[in-house]
Motif scaffolding. Structure first.
Motif, mmCIF file in Angstrom:
data_model
loop_
_atom_site.group_PDB
_atom_site.id
_atom_site.type_symbol
_atom_site.label_atom_id
_atom_site.label_comp_id
_atom_site.label_asym_id
_atom_site.label_seq_id
_atom_site.Cartn_x
_atom_site.Cartn_y
_atom_site.Cartn_z
ATOM 1 N N LYS A 141 -2.429 6.726 -0.995
ATOM 2 C CA LYS A 141 -3.439 7.512 -1.716
ATOM 3 C C LYS A 141 -3.889 6.797 -2.983
ATOM 4 N N ALA A 142 -2.945 6.263 -3.733
ATOM 5 C CA ALA A 142 -3.285 5.543 -4.964
ATOM 6 C C ALA A 142 -4.153 4.323 -4.661
ATOM 7 N N PHE A 162 -4.140 -6.213 -11.373
ATOM 8 C CA PHE A 162 -4.035 -5.326 -10.210
ATOM 9 C C PHE A 162 -2.729 -4.540 -10.279
ATOM 10 N N ALA A 163 -1.640 -5.226 -10.577
ATOM 11 C CA ALA A 163 -0.327 -4.573 -10.659
ATOM 12 C C ALA A 163 -0.323 -3.509 -11.756
ATOM 13 N N GLU A 164 -0.897 -3.801 -12.896
ATOM 14 C CA GLU A 164 -0.916 -2.846 -14.000
ATOM 15 C C GLU A 164 -1.769 -1.623 -13.671
ATOM 16 N N LYS A 165 -2.922 -1.821 -13.043
ATOM 17 C CA LYS A 165 -3.768 -0.695 -12.634
ATOM 18 C C LYS A 165 -3.040 0.184 -11.620
ATOM 19 N N LEU A 166 -2.327 -0.451 -10.713
ATOM 20 C CA LEU A 166 -1.573 0.290 -9.700
ATOM 21 C C LEU A 166 -0.451 1.104 -10.342
ATOM 22 N N THR A 208 -9.295 1.506 -4.889
ATOM 23 C CA THR A 208 -10.203 0.531 -4.288
ATOM 24 C C THR A 208 -11.464 1.154 -3.712
ATOM 25 N N GLY A 209 -11.442 2.454 -3.417
ATOM 26 C CA GLY A 209 -12.569 3.086 -2.749
ATOM 27 C C GLY A 209 -12.777 2.559 -1.339
ATOM 28 N N CYS A 210 -11.716 2.077 -0.723
ATOM 29 C CA CYS A 210 -11.809 1.454 0.598
ATOM 30 C C CYS A 210 -12.205 2.448 1.677
#
Length: 139
Positions: free
Chosen positions: A73-74, A131-135, A79-81
């Protein structure tokens, strides 16, 4: 830094060499696969000797399902994939690990599988860390 892993657990060197640690979720270590063509995450249950989901205890199976849903879900929100692909193949690396991959119509290899499609393209370190920090923030 991740807390001490379950006694006896050792991460397969191939997983360690092609991924970056993000967070400890409880059962699993969450890692980013160093492959910039697709946002690609790995969930790795910290249980020694486990190769299949059915090798986990029922409680660990429930926890894996919970962590998979939370991470999927995150990633989709981030990403809006178009589609999230989840899979635990284990044909090359036998240690149980689950792939969670954000896919979009028209991406490299769409609609086929990502495995074996072209050569891996690593992230720039700064992009990987961002990317890791946003996640982590999303979770």
């Amino acid at each position: 830094m991740l807390p001490d892993r379950k006694k006896g657990f050792v991460l397969d060197p191939r997983l360690e060499g092609e991924s970056f640690p993000v967070a400890w979720l409880g059962l699993c270590e969450l890692r980013i696969r160093d492959e910039k063509r697709w946002p690609w995450l790995l969930l790795i249950p910290q249980r020694p000797g486990v190769e299949e989901v059915h090798d986990l205890t029922p409680l660990d199976q429930a926890m894996l399902s919970f962590e998979t849903n939370m991470v999927s879900k995150a990633l989709k929100e981030m990403t809006g994939c178009t589609k999230i692909n989840c899979g635990a193949l284990g044909n090359i690396v036998r240690q149980l690990h689950l792939h969670i991959i954000a896919r979009n119509e028209g991406d490299s290899g769409w609609p086929g599988a990502v495995w074996g499609y072209g050569a891996r393209e690593p992230y720039k370190r700064e992009t990987l860390h961002d990317f890791a920090e946003k996640l982590r923030c999303r979770l």
